[in-house]
Design an enzyme around this catalytic site. Structure first.
Site, PDB file in Angstrom:
ATOM      1  N   CYS A 233       0.815  -1.232   0.000  1.00  0.00           N
ATOM      2  CA  CYS A 233       0.000   0.000   0.000  1.00  0.00           C
ATOM      3  C   CYS A 233       0.841   1.271   0.000  1.00  0.00           C
ATOM      4  CB  CYS A 233      -0.963  -0.009   1.174  1.00  0.00           C
ATOM      5  SG  CYS A 233      -1.990  -1.481   1.222  1.00  0.00           S
TER       6      CYS A 233
ATOM      7  N   ASN B 140     -10.394  -0.147  -0.293  1.00  0.00           N
ATOM      8  CA  ASN B 140      -8.943  -0.060  -0.124  1.00  0.00           C
ATOM      9  C   ASN B 140      -8.278  -0.742  -1.321  1.00  0.00           C
ATOM     10  OD1 ASN B 140      -6.263  -0.719   0.528  1.00  0.00           O
ATOM     11  ND2 ASN B 140      -6.694  -0.937   2.709  1.00  0.00           N
TER      12      ASN B 140
ATOM     13  N   HIS C 218      -3.105   6.950   2.094  1.00  0.00           N
ATOM     14  CA  HIS C 218      -3.586   5.664   1.575  1.00  0.00           C
ATOM     15  C   HIS C 218      -4.962   5.389   2.184  1.00  0.00           C
ATOM     16  CE1 HIS C 218      -4.250   1.519   0.903  1.00  0.00           C
ATOM     17  NE2 HIS C 218      -3.915   1.153   2.123  1.00  0.00           N
TER      18      HIS C 218
HETATM   19  O1  UT7 Z   1      -4.174  -1.231   3.631  1.00  0.00           O
HETATM   20  C1  UT7 Z   1      -3.323  -2.052   4.325  1.00  0.00           C
HETATM   21  C2  UT7 Z   1      -3.301  -1.715   5.745  1.00  0.00           C
HETATM   22  N1  UT7 Z   1      -4.442  -2.291   6.407  1.00  0.00           N
HETATM   23  C3  UT7 Z   1      -5.137  -1.589   7.268  1.00  0.00           C
HETATM   24  O2  UT7 Z   1      -4.840  -0.445   7.484  1.00  0.00           O
HETATM   25  C4  UT7 Z   1      -6.253  -2.273   8.045  1.00  0.00           C
HETATM   26  C5  UT7 Z   1      -6.191  -1.914   9.492  1.00  0.00           C
HETATM   27  N2  UT7 Z   1      -7.205  -2.537  10.301  1.00  0.00           N
HETATM   28  C6  UT7 Z   1      -8.528  -2.231  10.195  1.00  0.00           C
HETATM   29  O3  UT7 Z   1      -8.928  -1.461   9.324  1.00  0.00           O
HETATM   30  C7  UT7 Z   1      -9.486  -2.820  11.200  1.00  0.00           C
HETATM   31  O4  UT7 Z   1      -8.753  -3.438  12.243  1.00  0.00           O
HETATM   32  C8  UT7 Z   1     -10.518  -3.846  10.618  1.00  0.00           C
HETATM   33  C9  UT7 Z   1     -11.476  -3.111   9.701  1.00  0.00           C
HETATM   34  C10 UT7 Z   1      -9.773  -4.952   9.864  1.00  0.00           C
HETATM   35  C11 UT7 Z   1     -11.320  -4.465  11.760  1.00  0.00           C
HETATM   36  O5  UT7 Z   1     -11.951  -3.436  12.493  1.00  0.00           O
HETATM   37  P1  UT7 Z   1     -11.830  -3.385  14.060  1.00  0.00           P
HETATM   38  O6  UT7 Z   1     -12.610  -2.223  14.497  1.00  0.00           O
HETATM   39  O7  UT7 Z   1     -10.360  -3.417  14.423  1.00  0.00           O
HETATM   40  O8  UT7 Z   1     -12.557  -4.709  14.504  1.00  0.00           O
HETATM   41  P2  UT7 Z   1     -11.998  -5.891  15.401  1.00  0.00           P
HETATM   42  O9  UT7 Z   1     -11.059  -6.746  14.644  1.00  0.00           O
HETATM   43  O10 UT7 Z   1     -11.529  -5.309  16.717  1.00  0.00           O
HETATM   44  O11 UT7 Z   1     -13.312  -6.713  15.681  1.00  0.00           O
HETATM   45  C12 UT7 Z   1     -14.368  -6.200  16.516  1.00  0.00           C
HETATM   46  C13 UT7 Z   1     -15.528  -7.163  16.443  1.00  0.00           C
HETATM   47  C14 UT7 Z   1     -15.156  -8.624  16.637  1.00  0.00           C
HETATM   48  O12 UT7 Z   1     -16.243  -9.249  17.270  1.00  0.00           O
HETATM   49  P3  UT7 Z   1     -16.200  -9.572  18.852  1.00  0.00           P
HETATM   50  O13 UT7 Z   1     -15.014 -10.453  19.062  1.00  0.00           O
HETATM   51  O14 UT7 Z   1     -16.040  -8.214  19.513  1.00  0.00           O
HETATM   52  O15 UT7 Z   1     -17.524 -10.208  19.105  1.00  0.00           O
HETATM   53  C15 UT7 Z   1     -15.046  -9.145  15.225  1.00  0.00           C
HETATM   54  O16 UT7 Z   1     -15.259 -10.522  15.136  1.00  0.00           O
HETATM   55  O17 UT7 Z   1     -16.104  -7.071  15.122  1.00  0.00           O
HETATM   56  C16 UT7 Z   1     -16.136  -8.378  14.544  1.00  0.00           C
HETATM   57  N3  UT7 Z   1     -15.955  -8.232  13.100  1.00  0.00           N
HETATM   58  C17 UT7 Z   1     -16.954  -7.984  12.263  1.00  0.00           C
HETATM   59  N4  UT7 Z   1     -18.277  -7.847  12.455  1.00  0.00           N
HETATM   60  C18 UT7 Z   1     -19.054  -7.600  11.394  1.00  0.00           C
HETATM   61  C19 UT7 Z   1     -14.781  -8.258  12.387  1.00  0.00           C
HETATM   62  N5  UT7 Z   1     -15.038  -8.051  11.095  1.00  0.00           N
HETATM   63  C20 UT7 Z   1     -16.382  -7.881  10.988  1.00  0.00           C
HETATM   64  C21 UT7 Z   1     -17.239  -7.630   9.907  1.00  0.00           C
HETATM   65  N6  UT7 Z   1     -18.553  -7.501  10.157  1.00  0.00           N
HETATM   66  N7  UT7 Z   1     -16.777  -7.503   8.639  1.00  0.00           N
END
Ligand code: UT7
Length: 322
Positions: free
Chosen positions: A119, A278, A248
Site C-alpha cells: 500500500c 482499499n 492511503h
Molecule cells: O491497507 C493495508 C493496511 N491495512 C489496514 O490499514 C487495516 C487496518 N485494520 C482495520 O482497518 C481494522 O482493524 C478492521 C477493519 C480490519 C477491523 O476493524 P476493528 O474495528 O479493528 O474490529 P476488530 O477486529 O476489533 O473486531 C471487533 C468485532 C469482533 O467481534 P467480537 O469479538 O467483539 O464479538 C469481530 O469478530 O467485530 C467483529 N468483526 C466484524 N463484524 C461484522 C470483524 N469483522 C467484521 C465484519 N462484520 N466484517
C-alpha cells in the site's frame, strides 16, 4: 566521470484513474457473510467498492489509468522513457507488468519495472521517478499503482473481504521547466519494519491475504503521524500550509485519526475509500485523480501523500498539485 545533465527538480504533470465497472455494496457482501452495512460503514468507512471483471487484469486497469494520465499531461507516448508499475498483485511474476503496459500504451523501449511496497507502493514509485528525473536518468516517467486484490481475497474472511478492492491510478512525472519554479515533488520519508511482516501477508503460494487488523490499526494510528510531519519538514512546508492530505485509503477511522494528529485542519482530506474501498497502491493516485476531476483541488497548491501497509512499508512526500 560526470552525470547526465539533470534538472532542478521533478513535478507531477497530470493524474489519471480507473475503476472497474462492477460496484459491490456492503449489502451484497452481507448476503454471503456475517457482516452488515452498518458495521462496515461505522468501522471502516466503506459504502461500496469496485471489483474487476473475471477476465480483467492488473495490466488492463494500469493501461486505462496510465492512458488517461498521459492524455491529461499533453505528452505523447514517445516522450515517456520510464514506466514504473507499483503493484502487489501482478498477474504473474514474469513478465513484469510495466513492460506490457508500456507496449500497450505505444511507449516504445522505455525502462520498465514493477515495484512492490504494497500500500506504500505509489509513494515509493513516485520517489523513484522523481529521483530518476532529477538525476537525468529519465525525462518523463509514467508511474502507475494498479491492483486486483479481489483475486487474493478469501471471500469467506469478513475481516479482509469487506476492505480490499480493485482499481488503478497513475501520474506523469517530468522535469521542472520554469527556471523560477521550485520542485514539485518533495523529499520522500520512507521506511519499513520487517518485524511486523506477518501482520499483513500472503503466507505462501497457496494462500490468500491474511491480516491482523487490530495490530495494523494500532500501528497506523500511533506510528505514522511523525512520518507525515517529517515529510512536511523536509519539504519546508508547514502542515498548516497544506491544501490537501491524501493518505492511503486504508480505513476511514485510521486516516481521520492520522489527519487529526498531523494538525492540518484546513487541508482537504481524501475520503475516496467510501466508494472505492482499499485499493492498496492504487488508492492515492486514484483518489487524487477523482478529486481533480471533481474540481476539488487547486493547481499549484501543496498536498501531502502518505502510503502504508504490508511489509510493513511506509512512505510520505509533499507534492505540488498539477
Ligand atoms: O491497507 C493495508 C493496511 N491495512 C489496514 O490499514 C487495516 C487496518 N485494520 C482495520 O482497518 C481494522 O482493524 C478492521 C477493519 C480490519 C477491523 O476493524 P476493528 O474495528 O479493528 O474490529 P476488530 O477486529 O476489533 O473486531 C471487533 C468485532 C469482533 O467481534 P467480537 O469479538 O467483539 O464479538 C469481530 O469478530 O467485530 C467483529 N468483526 C466484524 N463484524 C461484522 C470483524 N469483522 C467484521 C465484519 N462484520 N466484517
Amino acid at each position: 566521470m560526470r552525470l547526465p545533465e539533470g534538472s532542478a527538480g521533478a513535478r507531477i504533470l497530470a493524474f489519471g484513474g480507473y475503476q472497474p465497472a462492477r460496484v459491490v455494496t456492503n449489502d451484497e457482501l452481507a448476503a454471503t457473510m456475517d457482516t452488515s452495512d452498518e458495521w462496515i460503514r461505522s468501522r471502516v468507512g466503506i459504502a461500496s467498492r469496485r471489483i474487476a471483471a473475471p477476465g480483467e487484469t492488473v495490466a488492463d486497469m494500469a493501461v486505462a489509468a496510465g492512458g488517461k494520465a498521459l492524455a491529461a499531461s499533453g505528452l505523447s507516448p514517445a516522450d515517456i522513457d520510464l514506466v514504473i508499475v507499483a503493484t502487489c498483485t501482478p498477474e504473474v511474476q514474469i513478465p513484469n507488468t510495466a513492460a506490457t503496459v508500456a507496449r500497450r500504451l505505444g511507449i516504445i523501449a522505455p525502462g520498465a519495472y514493477d515495484l512492490n511496497a504494497a500500500c506504500a507502493g505509489f509513494c515509493y514509485a513516485l520517489a523513484s521517478a522523481s529521483d530518476a528525473v532529477r538525476t537525468g536518468t529519465a525525462t518523463h516517467v509514467l508511474v502507475i499503482g494498479a491492483e486486483k486484490l479481489s483475486q487474493w481475497i478469501d471471500w469467506t474472511d469478513r475481516s479482509t473481504a469487506i476492505i480490499f478492492a480493485d482499481g488503478a491510478g497513475a501520474a506523469v512525472v517530468g522535469p521542472v521547466t520554469d527556471p523560477g519554479a521550485g520542485p514539485g515533488i518533495g523529499p520522500v520519508v520512507w521506511g519499513s519494519d520487517g518485524d511486523m511482516a506477518d501482520k499483513i501477508c500472503i503466507k505462501d503460494r497457496n494462500s490468500l491475504i491474511f491480516q491482523e487488523g487490530q495490530a495494523v490499526f494500532r500501528w497506523a494510528t500511533t506510528a505514522l503521524h511523525p512520518v507525515a510531519r517529517k515529510a512536511c519538514e523536509k519539504a519546508g512546508v508547514d502542515p498548516g500550509e497544506l491544501a490537501a492530505f491524501i493518505p492511503h485509503q486504508a480505513n476511514l477511522r485510521i486516516i481521520e485519526a492520522l489527519a487529526r494528529k498531523l494538525g492540518a485542519p484546513q487541508a482537504k482530506m481524501a475520503d475516496d475509500i467510501v466508494t472505492a474501498g482499499n485499493t492498496s497502491s492504487a488508492s492515492i493516485p486514484l483518489a487524487l485523480s477523482r478529486m481533480i476531476e471533481r474540481g476539488e483541488l487547486a493547481s499549484g497548491a501543496p498536498a501531502l501523500l502518505i502510503g502504508f501497509g504490508a511489509g510493513i512499508c511506509y512512505a510520505a512526500q509533499v507534492i505540488i498539485l498539477p
